[in-house]
Design a protein around this motif. Sequence first.
Motif, mmCIF file in Angstrom:
data_model
loop_
_atom_site.group_PDB
_atom_site.id
_atom_site.type_symbol
_atom_site.label_atom_id
_atom_site.label_comp_id
_atom_site.label_asym_id
_atom_site.label_seq_id
_atom_site.Cartn_x
_atom_site.Cartn_y
_atom_site.Cartn_z
ATOM 1 N N VAL A 192 0.872 -1.172 0.000
ATOM 2 C CA VAL A 192 0.000 0.000 0.000
ATOM 3 C C VAL A 192 0.910 1.223 0.000
ATOM 4 O O VAL A 192 1.636 1.458 0.964
ATOM 5 C CB VAL A 192 -0.937 0.010 1.225
ATOM 6 C CG1 VAL A 192 -1.830 1.247 1.213
ATOM 7 C CG2 VAL A 192 -1.776 -1.264 1.260
ATOM 8 N N THR A 193 0.881 1.987 -1.102
ATOM 9 C CA THR A 193 1.909 3.008 -1.302
ATOM 10 C C THR A 193 1.335 4.417 -1.254
ATOM 11 O O THR A 193 0.158 4.640 -1.523
ATOM 12 C CB THR A 193 2.642 2.769 -2.640
ATOM 13 O OG1 THR A 193 1.731 2.941 -3.735
ATOM 14 C CG2 THR A 193 3.216 1.366 -2.687
ATOM 15 N N PRO A 194 2.182 5.425 -0.915
ATOM 16 C CA PRO A 194 1.714 6.787 -0.648
ATOM 17 C C PRO A 194 1.788 7.675 -1.888
ATOM 18 O O PRO A 194 2.357 7.291 -2.917
ATOM 19 C CB PRO A 194 2.708 7.266 0.410
ATOM 20 C CG PRO A 194 3.994 6.639 -0.033
ATOM 21 C CD PRO A 194 3.610 5.276 -0.577
ATOM 22 N N PHE A 195 1.280 8.899 -1.749
ATOM 23 C CA PHE A 195 1.306 9.845 -2.866
ATOM 24 C C PHE A 195 2.607 10.606 -2.957
ATOM 25 O O PHE A 195 2.993 11.084 -4.031
ATOM 26 C CB PHE A 195 0.153 10.857 -2.737
ATOM 27 C CG PHE A 195 0.405 11.966 -1.740
ATOM 28 C CD1 PHE A 195 1.104 13.112 -2.095
ATOM 29 C CD2 PHE A 195 -0.067 11.872 -0.433
ATOM 30 C CE1 PHE A 195 1.334 14.128 -1.179
ATOM 31 C CE2 PHE A 195 0.161 12.880 0.482
ATOM 32 C CZ PHE A 195 0.863 14.018 0.107
ATOM 33 N N THR A 274 3.346 2.457 3.499
ATOM 34 C CA THR A 274 3.746 3.809 3.893
ATOM 35 C C THR A 274 2.499 4.680 3.860
ATOM 36 O O THR A 274 1.783 4.715 2.852
ATOM 37 C CB THR A 274 4.827 4.383 2.964
ATOM 38 O OG1 THR A 274 6.020 3.610 3.095
ATOM 39 C CG2 THR A 274 5.135 5.823 3.319
ATOM 40 N N GLY A 275 2.234 5.365 4.960
ATOM 41 C CA GLY A 275 1.032 6.188 5.057
ATOM 42 C C GLY A 275 0.860 6.672 6.481
ATOM 43 O O GLY A 275 1.822 6.764 7.249
ATOM 44 N N GLY A 302 5.894 -1.036 8.235
ATOM 45 C CA GLY A 302 5.226 0.243 8.013
ATOM 46 C C GLY A 302 6.100 1.429 8.338
ATOM 47 O O GLY A 302 6.808 1.439 9.346
ATOM 48 N N GLU A 303 6.061 2.426 7.465
ATOM 49 C CA GLU A 303 6.670 3.736 7.741
ATOM 50 C C GLU A 303 5.512 4.708 7.740
ATOM 51 O O GLU A 303 4.796 4.855 6.750
ATOM 52 C CB GLU A 303 7.707 4.077 6.673
ATOM 53 C CG GLU A 303 8.604 5.244 7.055
ATOM 54 C CD GLU A 303 8.083 6.566 6.544
ATOM 55 O OE1 GLU A 303 7.657 7.389 7.406
ATOM 56 O OE2 GLU A 303 8.081 6.790 5.342
ATOM 57 N N THR A 304 5.295 5.366 8.882
ATOM 58 C CA THR A 304 4.039 6.091 9.059
ATOM 59 C C THR A 304 4.287 7.573 9.344
ATOM 60 O O THR A 304 5.060 8.215 8.657
ATOM 61 C CB THR A 304 3.200 5.415 10.147
ATOM 62 O OG1 THR A 304 3.936 5.374 11.379
ATOM 63 C CG2 THR A 304 2.846 3.991 9.771
ATOM 64 N N GLY A 517 6.424 4.054 12.942
ATOM 65 C CA GLY A 517 6.594 2.860 12.127
ATOM 66 C C GLY A 517 7.431 1.789 12.769
ATOM 67 O O GLY A 517 7.829 1.866 13.929
ATOM 68 N N THR A 518 7.710 0.774 11.968
ATOM 69 C CA THR A 518 8.416 -0.407 12.452
ATOM 70 C C THR A 518 9.929 -0.277 12.340
ATOM 71 O O THR A 518 10.654 -1.187 12.724
ATOM 72 C CB THR A 518 7.951 -1.651 11.678
ATOM 73 O OG1 THR A 518 8.145 -1.438 10.266
ATOM 74 C CG2 THR A 518 6.476 -1.942 11.952
ATOM 75 N N ASN A 519 10.415 0.835 11.788
ATOM 76 C CA ASN A 519 11.850 1.154 11.745
ATOM 77 C C ASN A 519 12.675 0.060 11.071
ATOM 78 O O ASN A 519 13.751 -0.295 11.536
ATOM 79 C CB ASN A 519 12.382 1.429 13.155
ATOM 80 C CG ASN A 519 13.635 2.312 13.131
ATOM 81 O OD1 ASN A 519 13.971 2.919 12.120
ATOM 82 N ND2 ASN A 519 14.327 2.380 14.254
#
Length: 554
Positions: A192-195, A274-275, A302-304, A517-519
Amino acid sequence: MATPSNASYKLPKIGNEPNLHYKPDSPERIALVAELKAMEAAAPYYVPAFVNGKEVPASGPQSSQPMPHKHASTLATFSTSSPELTSEAIESALAAKSDWENMPFSDRAAIFLKAADLVSGKYRAKICAATMLGQGKNAWQAEIDAAAELADFLRFGAQQVEQLYTMQPPENAPGVWNRVEYRALEGFVFAVTPFNFTAIGGNLVAVPALVGNVVLWKPSPTATYASWLVFQILLEAGLPKNVIQFLPCPNGDDTIKLVDRAISHKYFAGLHFTGSTHVFKSLWKSIAQNMDKYLSYPRMVGETGGKNWQLVHPSADVRAAAIQAIRGAFEYQGQKCSALARLYVPRSLWEAKGGFQDILIEEINKIAQGPVDAFENFMGPVISQFSYDKCISYIEKAKAAGGEVIVGGTGDDSTGFYVKPTVIVTKDPRSVTMVEEIFGPVLTTYVYEDEDFEKTCTLIDTTTDYALTGCIFSTDRAATVKANNLLRNASGMFYINDKCTGAVVGQQPFGGARGSGTNDKAGSMSIFMRFVQARSIKETFLPPTEFLYPSNLA
């Protein structure tokens, strides 16, 4: 890695892709201007889903991706990927898994290395233009993202997997050969990817695919066209057509249905996301509720969100600290996960004539903001009406809470989603814009007493639940060491005398912990370890033929 030709291959030497500068009359600017004009003239483009090795014909309701700098114009349209199409995509991916996982690594790597060359060469102007028109980046921000960073992710990724595969047991008993195989996950990975970064979209699918996984890709609706170009480049580079299934979808209930279908499947093996922190936590909860359905424990990467900080020590180079605060906060309109949101400045530097505050205001007032195809603009639009409204509402919340807007504070959404670069000064270090993520060009400053440097470090550490990026400006090494220790857990990225943005693949592995995020550190070998299952192999050449131990002898 060994191949059927009984050779052991070594990848070419990998280095960071040099940035082109797009100076007036340079070949790269001429090419980019031509591509921008051609792309805008030919828009809107239709972006299909790509499932079972082919484009899916248009059906159902259509969604659009507007150009944020002039939102009446549409860059691309796309249909909604249904839950039924998602199920078909899963089965198609799983059918392709065996051949892809069993392909020699040298051949998998060659696909992504070729894709990097296509990105940095043949398609450089096109993918930068798509990122500018679709995601509101200026030429420089598009270049460092869609061209250089994407190429770096693909090239360094191949190198890092090569290094991963060489990690083998250091010891072998006499007559024994120990080795470790790094298998793909048993199932499919959902990306699931970001803008905000075309490169992140490419990397979130490339990482699991490089180590032999098959992937479902749900791109951000506000980055649909650039994501589609990345996918087309991967196919041109030789990626087998069923390894990645491309599923565009608008936000809202349709995305929820798509996601639910993916994460409720028995062979859901991993999430690469990422989101926002809120969405990632929601996905984690949903996955937990489905645990009894799964064949394996899914990997969640995840990178949030972030509420990133800059700490200025009384010894700092004032101008350098102020200029880097401007870049950290307002490059790409503050729409970077790493963007500066919290600024802590000692009173002696803030109030001095010609000091930090004066430099900040003077330099921000020089910023040109406007359409992405006007190269003089340092800033462009925020991504959407929702983002614009959120930024303006937070500025109003800050003012209502007693914050003072010293520059900016307004916007104009009549033609594009333009929010002025804004600096708020607060007397409350836990006020709303110091705590909650905005994801726009809004910087809040807290002026601390010079003698409270250590207390301010503690304040930074405890103000929010985020821990993505942070930086200190200081020429006092003892103070720098003190801050490093006190803020050890306050960010996954710590910069000394540099802004808190701009991590480079292969140089600064990127990621944060706590609510950020999960780093797992994108841009490093560690991220690939999350998408493999290690299998230990022990081979004994001459196994014993008696069961007694030597100690059993009389």
